[in-house]
Design a protein around this motif. Structure first.
Motif, mmCIF file in Angstrom:
data_model
loop_
_atom_site.group_PDB
_atom_site.id
_atom_site.type_symbol
_atom_site.label_atom_id
_atom_site.label_comp_id
_atom_site.label_asym_id
_atom_site.label_seq_id
_atom_site.Cartn_x
_atom_site.Cartn_y
_atom_site.Cartn_z
ATOM 1 N N ARG A 565 0.812 -1.213 0.000
ATOM 2 C CA ARG A 565 0.000 0.000 0.000
ATOM 3 C C ARG A 565 0.850 1.271 0.000
ATOM 4 N N LEU A 566 2.113 1.124 0.406
ATOM 5 C CA LEU A 566 2.969 2.310 0.540
ATOM 6 C C LEU A 566 3.926 2.494 -0.641
ATOM 7 N N GLU A 567 3.659 1.758 -1.714
ATOM 8 C CA GLU A 567 4.601 1.799 -2.827
ATOM 9 C C GLU A 567 4.730 3.161 -3.493
ATOM 10 N N ASN A 568 3.702 4.001 -3.356
ATOM 11 C CA ASN A 568 3.753 5.284 -4.057
ATOM 12 C C ASN A 568 4.165 6.457 -3.168
ATOM 13 N N VAL A 569 4.732 6.166 -2.005
ATOM 14 C CA VAL A 569 5.208 7.237 -1.128
ATOM 15 C C VAL A 569 6.398 7.939 -1.785
ATOM 16 N N ARG A 570 6.329 9.279 -1.879
ATOM 17 C CA ARG A 570 7.388 10.044 -2.537
ATOM 18 C C ARG A 570 8.550 10.318 -1.590
ATOM 19 N N ILE A 571 9.746 10.351 -2.140
ATOM 20 C CA ILE A 571 10.954 10.687 -1.388
ATOM 21 C C ILE A 571 11.312 12.139 -1.725
ATOM 22 N N PRO A 572 11.589 12.977 -0.716
ATOM 23 C CA PRO A 572 11.926 14.388 -0.993
ATOM 24 C C PRO A 572 13.105 14.514 -1.958
#
Length: 622
Positions: A565-572
């Motif tokens: 579910r967290l695959e699309n979390v963006r990295i700054p």
């Protein structure tokens, strides 16, 4: 000579080529194995061993699907060890030392006894292409052999170049010439290619070594085996030995650095990070005074010895001088020096998950041509390529293993989605679901799938079903059977485990960390049930794992769902990875270089493990 059209042509007779030939032929395809030397089918080019961390799991998966590697290993083994036994079962990894000559002989006999498999000795230097499809191969004598599909398993032979100090020799292996023509044609067709490097240590005369100065490394007291079939278990084993380098050895090696192809620029390609040469070790780990050297016999009767840990491409005189200063090697005699080899590979992002190329239909790549290193990784790719070549030409659905189904699935998915810029080696840390992907349950996971596609025979399926049924019955027995305080408390007391005050189910007390199956067998009710049902050690081990690790398995599935579910979390942007000390060194290096935009992208970078992704998620507050 070749009037008929084959279903599958396999080019190359190493571990990948042998498994590809066996798989396609056993599934019913007319298969031709073309190799430059029929005497080196299944040759162990480097160390005389199969298995190891994660690699042992792969061999058991190959066996569970109906491949030959496990059977050949068992028939030629001289020592067996289950590695990481002090850790949880997800980490247990079988490893066997093998008789190098018998290993190759067993492979040759296994393939010769496989219906539908033909053999031909010659170099393939080109492919026959019509439109966007491969239709056969062309040999160095100009023969054109037609086929519906072709599997390339060229190993280190494509434009292979051997380095020993300042000397360079064309070759794909010591004493064997390189293969030419294929790389150039594939590049012309639009494929990207690159160069990789691997190496091997000197082979020495065991009669010249003083084993009394070394540490004995015996096999397991009760050796197991790889195959789920009725292959032989070792009754006697050969010892290995261990010694160490020293500051003197390191100083002697440094004297040759200016003549080293690694340091003077002759070798421009990347070698395996996790199997570095001795010169690379003492350069990268300058603070270390010594490194382990494992002294491994090459077989039952030969005096040839493999010097594991001393892989090198330094000049032969430097190798000899330095090795003579290793404890036990004072009078060493060389059979041959170590060397490095550079060879062509094709970045595997150019493949589908079936290992078929995206550019040319019915053309498959398997093994080191895809940038991997290791017998086991190569064999598993050969198996999958052979299976899928057969399925495609027969109009059947492709066979693709998912990451939660097999280490083979992890391997192929890593190669296809992440690619690799250095020789890829499998580790347990590369698998998110390693508690599920254990060596003990490879048959339960994969034999039904192997049977369904027509590779695993009915005997395998029946053995697997019997094991599963007996294991489930035993677990059920623990769940429904109670113990008395009088019989269980003496056992708990001997383990310094809390005593129980009232009767309860066996399952509950068996779940305790210190309580093992051996302790449970001290109970009359349990030992009688085991005897009555004729339960073997494999069933007992399977039941014990199911009892003790059911909670961990459920937790792993939950964590996997969360990660999904967290695959699309963006990295700054311009994220500073150096401040995350919990990241592995390799992950920091790769992440800083590539600067992925999302967690999903980061997870697909070769060398970034699931543990590294978890560290990133924690830091990002997710």
């Amino acid at each position: 000579m070749f009037e008929k059209e084959y279903d599958v042509i396999v080019v190359g007779g190493g571990h990948a080529g042998a498994e590809a030939t066996a798989a396609a032929a056993n599934m019913g395809s007319s298969t031709l194995l073309v190799t430059m030397n029929l005497q080196t089918i299944g040759q162990m080019s480097c160390n005389p061993a199969m298995g190891g961390i994660a690699k042992g799991q792969i061999v058991r998966e190959i066996d569970a699907l109906g491949g030959y590697s496990g059977i050949v290993t068992d028939k030629s083994a001289i020592q067996f060890k289950m590695l990481n036994k002090s850790k949880g079962p997800a980490m247990w990894s079988p490893r066997a030392q093998n008789d190098r000559m018998r290993f190759a002989e067993e492979w040759r006999m296994a393939l010769e006894n496989t219906p539908n498999a033909d053999f031909y000795q010659e170099m393939v230097n080109g492919l026959l292409i019509e439109g966007d499809k491969v239709v056969g191969v062309r040999t160095s004598l100009g023969l054109e052999i037609r086929a519906k599909s072709v599997v390339l398993t060229n190993g280190t032979f494509l434009n292979g170049l051997i380095h020993i100090g300042e000397k360079q020799l064309g070759g794909g292996r010591a004493g064997e010439k390189a293969a030419t023509g294929i790389t150039e044609q594939l590049v012309e067709l639009g494929f990207d290619s690159g160069r990789m490097k691997t190496g091997t240590p000197p082979r020495v005369d065991g009669r010249s070594l003083d084993y009394s100065k070394m540490i004995v490394q015996p096999g397991d007291d009760v050796p197991e085996k790889f195959s789920y079939l009725n292959t032989p278990i070792l009754k006697t084993q050969r010892d290995c030995h261990m010694t160490h380098t020293s500051t003197l050895v390191h100083d002697l090696l440094r004297e040759g650095f200016e003549r080293s192809p690694m340091f003077n620029g002759r070798i421009k390609s990347v070698g395996p990070r996790y199997c570095p040469s001795i010169e690379d070790k003492i350069n990268r780990f300058a603070d270390k005074d010594s490194h382990q050297i494992f002294v491994e016999p090459e077989g039952w009767n030969t005096v040839e010895v493999y010097v594991n840990g001393f892989s090198t491409s330094l000049p032969e005189d430097v190798q000899y001088k330095a090795l003579k200063s290793v404890k036990g090697f004072e009078n060493v005699k060389f059979f041959r020096p170590g060397y490095a080899i550079e060879y062509d590979y094709f970045p595997p992002t150019q493949l589908k998950h079936t290992l078929e190329t995206k550019l040319v239909n019915n053309l498959y790549f398997a093994g080191q041509i895809n940038g991997t290193t290791g017998y086991e990784e190569a064999a598993s790719q050969g198996l999958m390529a052979g299976i899928n070549a057969h399925l495609k030409i027969n109009g059947k659905e492709p066979f693709i293993l998912k990451r939660d189904e097999a280490y083979i699935g992890v391997l192929v998915d890593d190669l296809i989605t992440k690619g690799t810029e250095e020789p890829y080696r499998m580790f347990t840390s590369r698998a998110e679901y390693r508690t599920l992907l254990r060596q003990d349950n490879a048959d339960l996971r994969l034999t039904p799938k192997g049977y369904e596609i027509g590779l695993a025979k009915e005997e395998r399926l029946k053995r697997m079903e019997e094991k599963m049924k007996k294991s489930e019955n035993l677990v059920d027995f623990f769940k429904r059977t109670s113990f008395t305080t009088e019989e269980i408390n003496p056992i708990l007391a001997s383990l310094d485990s809390a005593l129980v005050k009232q009767s309860d189910k066996l399952f509950k007390v068996f779940s305790r960390p210190k309580v093992t199956m051996d302790h449970m067998l001290q109970l009359d009710t349990v030992s009688e049930f085991v005897k009555e049902n004729k339960l073997d050690s494999e069933v007992l081990e399977q039941a014990e794992i199911q009892v003790k690790y059911s909670g961990y398995i459920a937790k792993e599935k939950t964590n996997a769902d969360k990660l999904q579910r967290l695959e699309n979390v963006r990295i700054p942007d311009n994220f500073d990875y150096s401040k995350l000390k919990s990241l592995s060194y390799e992950a920091r290096e790769k992440l800083e270089s590539i600067q992925p935009v999302t967690i999903s992208q980061a997870s697909r970078i070769s060398g970034v493990s699931p543990a590294d992704i978890s560290v990133l998620l924690v830091y990002l507050g997710r």
